[in-house]
Design a protein around this motif. Structure first.
Motif: not given
Lengths: 141, 141
Positions: A118-141
């Motif tokens: 449901e959350l991803l649905a409300t985010l539409g096309e920004d959902g995947m970039p969001l996940k990528r960005a969060l993953t990058r933040i977690m990697e870049g530690k």
DNA sequence: CCAATATCGTTGCATTTGCAATGAAGTCAA
DNA sequence: TTGACTTCATTGCAAATGCAACGATATTGG
């Protein structure tokens, strides 16, 4: 510079959005299953990883080891987790789900999946970039 | 369904990334200026909005009103904020920055701007969709 | 006008949190 | 083997947190 809106400041936006999402998700299972966010994280990691130590969960799940230890103990008291000494290295504790723990996770996971969908649905096309960005933040530690 | 990785679960990713970013940012000013995250939020909002009430900050800045009240009191004790009764409605308290408070904000804001710029730089083209997604999460509620 | 109700900021309280210290267990080098 | 050092989980403790209650003030309906 003298005008600086907190609502445009990325660290604040992240914290506020995360708090809101976590609160909303926590409400869904606190009332029904009586578990907290730290306990949810431990349960899911045990379901994913099998029998692991406090240290392992601490390393994988962004929780202080005392937080893991206390959450695990609450889950033991509730009957969802059991603790055994690790064969070979007696400093370690093997945590694993009990049958009740597996059953609980089985009931919660569909709720979690639905919530995320449901959350991803409300985010539409920004959902995947969001996940990528969060993953990058977690990697870049 | 039986395999479910917390690290792919959006609420967890959000919480973990937010915690990491907040910790990193807080380190930059805790040692140097001795203020906490709640105090930082109050300072910035006062700088942005002028003289406002506890209620106003509570509504705008995702903090419980007791959290705002206590952070404001610490800032008053430190000399960065002053409290006055609101003319007209004596239930309200007007909070406003002192000269020291303005000076402090003036020193911290450039650090904040740099921090955000560095963060966005590491995110590249995912930075803007990230901000959009976070904004949408905050709106949708 | 006044009694009921709502709003504001603060405070009390139980819980949670992070951090450091502890004791138990393991490792390693001499 | 032993002694110093590391790693593990737990615990103690002070600080922070969320929530409910409180006293003070405002507002509203009759």
């Amino acid at each position: 510079m003298t005008d600086f809106d907190l609502n445009d400041f990325l660290p604040y936006q992240l914290a506020a959005a995360a708090a809101r999402v976590s609160r909303a998700f926590a409400e869904r299972y606190r009332a029904e299953f009586g578990i907290s966010i730290p306990e949810w994280r431990v349960l899911v990691h045990l379901n994913h990883a099998g029998a692991v130590s406090v240290r392992e969960i601490h390393a994988r799940v962004d929780m202080d080891k005392s937080k893991v230890s206390r959450a695990a103990q609450r889950l033991v008291d509730a009957g969802y987790v059991e603790k055994r000494g690790h064969a070979g290295d007696r400093r370690l504790v093997d945590l694993r789900l009990t049958a009740e723990g597996h059953a609980l996770v089985g009931r919660i996971l569909p709720i979690a999946a639905t919530f995320q969908a449901e959350l991803l649905a409300t985010l539409g096309e920004d959902g995947m970039p969001l996940k990528r960005a969060l993953t990058r933040i977690m990697e870049g530690k």
